[in-house]
Design a protein around this motif. Structure first.
Motif, PDB file in Angstrom:
ATOM      1  N   ALA A 149      63.568  12.552  58.045  1.00  0.00           N
ATOM      2  CA  ALA A 149      62.106  12.438  58.095  1.00  0.00           C
ATOM      3  C   ALA A 149      61.648  11.182  57.371  1.00  0.00           C
ATOM      4  O   ALA A 149      60.790  10.440  57.879  1.00  0.00           O
ATOM      5  CB  ALA A 149      61.465  13.679  57.477  1.00  0.00           C
ATOM      6  N   GLU A 150      62.233  10.899  56.219  1.00  0.00           N
ATOM      7  CA  GLU A 150      61.852   9.702  55.463  1.00  0.00           C
ATOM      8  C   GLU A 150      62.185   8.423  56.229  1.00  0.00           C
ATOM      9  O   GLU A 150      61.419   7.454  56.178  1.00  0.00           O
ATOM     10  CB  GLU A 150      62.558   9.682  54.104  1.00  0.00           C
ATOM     11  N   ARG A 170      65.390  15.903  55.126  1.00  0.00           N
ATOM     12  CA  ARG A 170      64.472  15.060  54.338  1.00  0.00           C
ATOM     13  C   ARG A 170      64.760  13.578  54.561  1.00  0.00           C
ATOM     14  O   ARG A 170      63.845  12.776  54.762  1.00  0.00           O
ATOM     15  CB  ARG A 170      64.589  15.419  52.859  1.00  0.00           C
ATOM     16  N   LYS A 190      68.775  20.755  54.322  1.00  0.00           N
ATOM     17  CA  LYS A 190      67.515  20.270  53.742  1.00  0.00           C
ATOM     18  C   LYS A 190      67.615  18.803  53.336  1.00  0.00           C
ATOM     19  O   LYS A 190      66.673  18.022  53.528  1.00  0.00           O
ATOM     20  CB  LYS A 190      67.138  21.119  52.526  1.00  0.00           C
ATOM     21  N   THR A 191      68.755  18.400  52.785  1.00  0.00           N
ATOM     22  CA  THR A 191      68.934  17.008  52.357  1.00  0.00           C
ATOM     23  C   THR A 191      68.924  16.063  53.558  1.00  0.00           C
ATOM     24  O   THR A 191      68.253  15.020  53.532  1.00  0.00           O
ATOM     25  CB  THR A 191      70.256  16.858  51.583  1.00  0.00           C
TER      26      THR A 191
END
Length: 199
Positions: free
Chosen positions: A20-21, A17, A13-14
Motif C-alpha cells: 500500500a505504501e 502495508r 500485514k507487513t
C-alpha cells in the motif's frame, strides 16, 4: 507441520502495508495518466521485490492448507458464445513463476529510441492493483495453489528451489525480517516433499 498462523498473519500485514505504501507514495491511487520515469523505475523495483515476498507467502499458506477430496463439477464449453459485451481484460498476478520465453527486447538492440520525460502510468497501476487483488484473495489463491502442489507431489516433480532474496539489507527492517523468516519457514515446510522420480 508446525502451526504458522501467527507468523502468516504478521507477514501478511507487513507485506500489505509495504504494498500500500509503495502505491500511495507514488500517488498511484489517484490514477494519474503520466508519471516521471524515475518514479516508475523506483516503484517497479519495489513491486518486483514485494511480488517475490507475496508469492512466497501464498506458497507457505498453500503448504498449510488441508485439502478435502475433489468434487467433480460439470464441464463448460469454451467456444460457446455468451450474450452481451465482452468483459474488459484485467491484469493478473501469477502466483507461479513464469516459464522462460523469448529473449527480452533489450538483448536484440534498440528497436525504438527511448522517450524522455513522463511515461504512461497505466501499466504500473494495473500491476499494483493486480497485486492488491491477489493480496485481498490470498486464501483463495493459496487453496488453488495447494491443489497444484498436490498434483506436483503426485507426479513426483522436483522440490521447488528457494533462492535467497537479494539485497535484504536494503529493505526496511520489518520487510527484511519477514523476507528471511519466509525463506526459513518455506525451507522447513518443504522438507517432507517426496524425492523426485529420476527414472
Amino acid at each position: 507441520m508446525t502451526d504458522l498462523t501467527d507468523f502468516i498473519i504478521h507477514a501478511y500485514k507487513t507485506i500489505a502495508r509495504a504494498m500500500a505504501e509503495a502505491g500511495v507514495n507514488a500517488d498511484l491511487f489517484k490514477q494519474p495518466e503520466m508519471i516521471p520515469k524515475t518514479v516508475k523505475r523506483r516503484v517497479s523495483a519495489e513491486l518486483k521485490r514485494l511480488a517475490v515476498l507475496l508469492r512466497r507467502l501464498i506458497f507457505l499458506m498453500a503448504l498449510q492448507v488441508e485439502l478435502a477430496p475433489v468434487k467433480p463439477r460439470p464441464g463448460s464449453n469454451y467456444f460457446e458464445k455468451s450474450e452481451g459485451e465482452p468483459e474488459a481484460r484485467k491484469a493478473v498476478f501469477s502466483v507461479l513463476p513464469v516459464p522462460a520465453g523469448e529473449a527480452p527486447d533489450f538483448l536484440r538492440g534498440p528497436l525504438i529510441v527511448p522517450t524522455r520525460g513522463p511515461v504512461p502510468a497505466a501499466p504500473l497501476i494495473a500491476r499494483w492493483e493486480a497485486m492488491l487483488d491477489t493480496l485481498k484473495h490470498a486464501k483463495r489463491r493459496s487453496k488453488c495453489l495447494a491443489r497444484t502442489i498436490q498434483r506436483w507431489k503426485a507426479e513426483s516433480k522436483a522440490r521447488p528451489y528457494l533462492a535467497p532474496i537479494p539485497k535484504t539489507y536494503a529493505m526496511p527492517a520489518a520487510l527484511g525480517i519477514v523476507s528471511g523468516a519466509l525463506t526459513v519457514q518455506l525451507t522447513q515446510a518443504l522438507r517432507d516433499w517426496p524425492p523426485a522420480d529420476t527414472s
